[in-house]
Enzyme design. Sequence first.
Site, PDB file in Angstrom:
ATOM      1  N   ASP A   1      31.624  37.176  46.297  1.00 51.82           N
ATOM      2  CA  ASP A   1      32.752  37.303  47.225  1.00 51.82           C
ATOM      3  C   ASP A   1      33.268  38.728  47.387  1.00 51.82           C
ATOM      4  OD1 ASP A   1      33.571  37.031  44.550  1.00 51.82           O
ATOM      5  OD2 ASP A   1      35.559  36.300  45.093  1.00 51.82           O
TER       6      ASP A   1
ATOM      7  N   GLU B   1      34.983  34.817  42.651  1.00 53.47           N
ATOM      8  CA  GLU B   1      35.314  35.482  41.386  1.00 53.47           C
ATOM      9  C   GLU B   1      36.669  36.157  41.508  1.00 53.47           C
ATOM     10  OE1 GLU B   1      36.131  38.062  38.378  1.00 53.47           O
ATOM     11  OE2 GLU B   1      35.717  38.900  40.349  1.00 53.47           O
TER      12      GLU B   1
END
Length: 407
Positions: free
Chosen positions: A89, A148
Amino acid sequence: MAEREQDGELNINIDQELKSREDEMVRLRRDFHQHPELSFKEDRTSRIVADRLAKSGLQVRTGVGQTGVVGILEGKKPGRTVMWRADMDALPLQEDPELLNFHSEVEGVMHACGHDAHTAIGLTVADILARHKSDLPGRVMFVFQPAEEVGGGAKAMLADGLFKEGGPGGGRPDVTLGLHIGSLYPAGKALVKAGPLMAAVDTLAMTIRGKGGHAATPHLTIDPVMVACELVVALQTLVSREVPPMSAAVLTWGAIHSGTKDNIIPVEAHLMGTLRTFEPEVRKHMLERIETMSTQLAKAFRAEATFRVTESLPPVINDDRLAGLVRESATRALGADGVLDGGQRMGSEDMAVFMEEVPGCFITIGAARPGDPPRPHHSPLFAMDEACLDSGVKVATRAILDLLPAR
Ligand SMILES: [Zn+2]
Ligand SMILES: [Zn+2]
């Protein structure tokens, strides 16, 4: 060491394998960089990851923890299961378009932490190892996790049975491994540290309730803004006076919201903060004392404080024995000059959630651009030296190979 050298089949020429994949890895990383996606929205990225893993010959499972992808590489010989984690991400940040000629094409979203590099490294390692599948002992579980940056991606994958028998990961791994590039560490160097590496985080929310009224008649009100100011200052004394000087703790209030106008004393003030610690006793003490001090101090001012922890992540603690073995692997991969000590920092990592389940080692790969001013993570000026890609692949491949044989 001798054991490994006798086992000639594991002596893959990593440098050579990497050379033929280097251009493609850089291209992939830049493509991810141009198309960043926020946490749990990594649709394009996970599509590419799944497609690549399948082409490399891995068994692929998608939609694990929403947008997570798992690739299983089943070796032909008995051995252990090693998990390699990469995160996918990006962050809600606007990239400086002057900085790179392959800057983000998505308004307000940027790969400002290097997860684009982690994904490209993970795919390259998977492709190299897949070519030597028939010589591999054991099983490699490649985990491409979502979300994350907001925390929760690892938890979502575990909730989908990642480590369960018959689950998408095909059972519990014996070892968890992963890396994070670090833009403030020398480019291409690997940092391997035993013990505490990254901090536990607790996200804090506090509400101070007073009594609103006219700014010119404070005696008829209970001012929550003043109480909030007193609290922010007083709570810092917990760090300086109650945490042992050789232990680490950070308490930061990143947001205070209260009031609407200059001449109104508001009813409430809201604070959001973060607590970072390494040791469970320090963490427990701080959380208890933040609560006690804020409720009692607010009371002293006739106000009322309520405090809660909204989100928590454990610390990243590298297993001592595994860190020793990974350090050996890193030294084999990069030479003694290529490996440094340290890398301990107060940042947190969702990897901790996997490592809490199965012991592991989290590696740092330096990515500072020589001659550049500091380019910190989570900043619009973040940039990496792509030398970290090669080092990441070399260390990851070597460490996985060294940890697969049953020992
Ligand atoms: Zn980050
Ligand atoms: Zn990160």
